[in-house]
Design a protein around this motif. Structure first.
Motif, short mmCIF file in Angstrom:
data_model
loop_
_atom_site.label_atom_id
_atom_site.label_comp_id
_atom_site.label_asym_id
_atom_site.label_seq_id
_atom_site.Cartn_x
_atom_site.Cartn_y
_atom_site.Cartn_z
N GLU A 157 0.81 -1.21 0.00
CA GLU A 157 0.00 0.00 0.00
C GLU A 157 0.84 1.26 0.00
O GLU A 157 1.27 1.72 -1.03
CB GLU A 157 -0.99 0.02 1.17
N TRP A 158 1.09 1.83 1.16
CA TRP A 158 1.70 3.15 1.26
C TRP A 158 3.22 3.10 1.22
O TRP A 158 3.86 2.62 2.13
CB TRP A 158 1.25 3.85 2.54
N CYS A 159 3.77 3.62 0.14
CA CYS A 159 5.20 3.86 0.05
C CYS A 159 5.38 5.38 0.10
O CYS A 159 4.40 6.13 0.13
CB CYS A 159 5.76 3.30 -1.25
N ALA A 160 6.61 5.85 0.09
CA ALA A 160 6.85 7.30 0.15
C ALA A 160 6.25 8.02 -1.05
O ALA A 160 5.80 9.16 -0.93
CB ALA A 160 8.35 7.57 0.24
N HIS A 161 6.21 7.38 -2.20
CA HIS A 161 5.72 8.02 -3.42
C HIS A 161 4.21 8.19 -3.39
O HIS A 161 3.68 9.26 -3.73
CB HIS A 161 6.17 7.21 -4.64
N VAL A 162 3.50 7.15 -2.96
CA VAL A 162 2.04 7.23 -2.81
C VAL A 162 1.69 8.21 -1.70
O VAL A 162 0.80 9.04 -1.85
CB VAL A 162 1.45 5.82 -2.55
N ALA A 163 2.40 8.14 -0.59
CA ALA A 163 2.15 9.06 0.53
C ALA A 163 2.42 10.51 0.11
O ALA A 163 1.71 11.43 0.51
CB ALA A 163 3.03 8.69 1.73
N SER A 164 3.45 10.72 -0.73
CA SER A 164 3.75 12.07 -1.21
C SER A 164 2.59 12.62 -2.04
O SER A 164 2.23 13.80 -1.90
CB SER A 164 5.03 12.06 -2.05
N LEU A 165 2.00 11.79 -2.89
CA LEU A 165 0.87 12.26 -3.69
C LEU A 165 -0.33 12.59 -2.80
O LEU A 165 -1.03 13.58 -3.02
CB LEU A 165 0.50 11.23 -4.76
N TRP A 166 -0.57 11.76 -1.79
CA TRP A 166 -1.66 12.06 -0.85
C TRP A 166 -1.40 13.40 -0.15
O TRP A 166 -2.27 14.25 -0.06
CB TRP A 166 -1.82 10.94 0.17
N TRP A 167 -0.18 13.57 0.34
CA TRP A 167 0.20 14.80 1.04
C TRP A 167 0.02 16.02 0.15
O TRP A 167 -0.49 17.05 0.56
CB TRP A 167 1.63 14.67 1.54
N GLN A 168 0.43 15.90 -1.11
CA GLN A 168 0.27 17.01 -2.06
C GLN A 168 -1.21 17.29 -2.33
O GLN A 168 -1.61 18.46 -2.42
CB GLN A 168 0.97 16.68 -3.39
N TRP A 169 -2.00 16.24 -2.46
CA TRP A 169 -3.42 16.40 -2.79
C TRP A 169 -4.19 17.07 -1.65
O TRP A 169 -4.96 17.99 -1.87
CB TRP A 169 -4.02 15.05 -3.13
N VAL A 170 -3.97 16.62 -0.43
CA VAL A 170 -4.70 17.21 0.70
C VAL A 170 -4.28 18.65 0.96
O VAL A 170 -5.01 19.41 1.58
CB VAL A 170 -4.59 16.38 2.01
N ARG A 171 -3.12 19.05 0.46
CA ARG A 171 -2.64 20.42 0.62
C ARG A 171 -2.90 21.27 -0.62
O ARG A 171 -2.45 22.41 -0.70
CB ARG A 171 -1.16 20.40 0.95
N GLY A 172 -3.63 20.73 -1.61
CA GLY A 172 -3.99 21.49 -2.80
C GLY A 172 -2.89 21.62 -3.83
O GLY A 172 -2.95 22.48 -4.70
N GLY A 173 -1.88 20.75 -3.78
CA GLY A 173 -0.76 20.84 -4.69
C GLY A 173 -0.94 20.13 -6.02
O GLY A 173 -0.24 20.40 -6.98
N ILE A 174 -1.87 19.18 -6.08
CA ILE A 174 -2.15 18.47 -7.33
C ILE A 174 -3.66 18.32 -7.49
O ILE A 174 -4.41 18.45 -6.52
CB ILE A 174 -1.48 17.08 -7.39
N VAL A 175 -4.06 18.03 -8.69
CA VAL A 175 -5.47 17.79 -9.02
C VAL A 175 -5.58 16.33 -9.43
O VAL A 175 -4.75 15.82 -10.18
CB VAL A 175 -5.94 18.72 -10.16
N VAL A 176 -6.62 15.64 -8.93
CA VAL A 176 -6.82 14.23 -9.22
C VAL A 176 -8.08 14.08 -10.07
O VAL A 176 -9.12 14.68 -9.77
CB VAL A 176 -6.92 13.40 -7.92
N THR A 177 -7.99 13.27 -11.11
CA THR A 177 -9.09 13.06 -12.05
C THR A 177 -9.90 11.84 -11.66
O THR A 177 -9.35 10.81 -11.27
CB THR A 177 -8.55 12.88 -13.48
N HIS A 178 -11.22 11.94 -11.79
CA HIS A 178 -12.10 10.79 -11.62
C HIS A 178 -12.20 10.12 -12.98
O HIS A 178 -12.64 10.72 -13.96
CB HIS A 178 -13.49 11.23 -11.14
N LEU A 179 -11.76 8.87 -13.06
CA LEU A 179 -11.68 8.18 -14.34
C LEU A 179 -13.03 7.91 -14.98
O LEU A 179 -13.13 7.81 -16.19
CB LEU A 179 -10.91 6.87 -14.17
N ASP A 180 -14.07 7.78 -14.17
CA ASP A 180 -15.39 7.47 -14.70
C ASP A 180 -16.15 8.71 -15.16
O ASP A 180 -16.90 8.66 -16.13
CB ASP A 180 -16.23 6.73 -13.66
#
Length: 184
Positions: free
Chosen positions: A90-113
């Motif tokens: 599950e959580w590696c530093a890379h996945v955790a980094s994306l979560w950290w960026q997302w919750v802080r407004g640093g990236i935008v995540v797309t809903h695939l559906d």
């Protein structure tokens, strides 16, 4: 646009394609782990590949990693090609980094559906939900269901934001509710 045309397809332009979308759950010790510490202290010099994949290149590391990072159904699909993710599952530093960026407004995540983009985790997000639970809904029905039924917007407010009439949103929502009732 049909659901099939919005579905995630891994890109062929980079080696090491990763598989289908597993779901995440928050670790019990997330504040104490090395992965979460790296995620919060190192900067990411990577970026988006497509709607579903990102390259993560943490400042304290010496290699890039390809990460599946997108919403599907009511959950977040994530998978990293690094050994840490493969080992822990599950959580590696890379996945955790994306979560950290997302919750802080640093990236935008797309809903695939639905194709909708989220600058922060939506209120309806459940990390451990079944990613196929909403496959029977059309993208429009799913969007209305997530936004109005599970989210915080009313039908009229969502109609204004989406450019649709309240009657259309009401019909989509009713159809989605009927579809969800049939699946329970």
């Amino acid at each position: 646009m049909s659901r099939a045309s919005r579905g995630w397809q891994s890109s062929d332009d980079l080696p090491g394609q990763i598989g289908g979308p597993p779901t995440l759950s928050m670790p019990d010790d997330w504040t104490l782990s090395t992965a979460w510490e790296r995620a919060q202290t190192e900067s990411d010099r990577g970026g988006a590949i497509n709607d579903a994949e990102r390259v993560v290149y943490l400042s304290g590391g010496d290699s890039t990693h390809r990460v599946l990072w997108a919403l599907t159904g009511r959950t977040l699909a994530a998978e990293c090609d690094c050994a840490g993710y493969q080992y822990h599952g599950e959580w590696c530093a890379h996945v955790a980094s994306l979560w950290w960026q997302w919750v802080r407004g640093g990236i935008v995540v797309t809903h695939l559906d639905t194709g909708r983009q989220y600058p922060a985790p939506p209120a309806w997000l459940r990390l451990d939900d079944d990613p196929t639970a909403f496959d029977h809904l059309t993208p429009a029905e799913l969007d209305a269901y997530l936004t109005c039924e599970l989210g915080s917007l009313g039908v009229r407010e969502y109609a204004r934001l989406s450019g649709r009439s309240p009657g259309t949103i009401g019909n989509l929502l009713a159809s989605a509710r009927d579809g969800m009732e049939g699946r329970r």
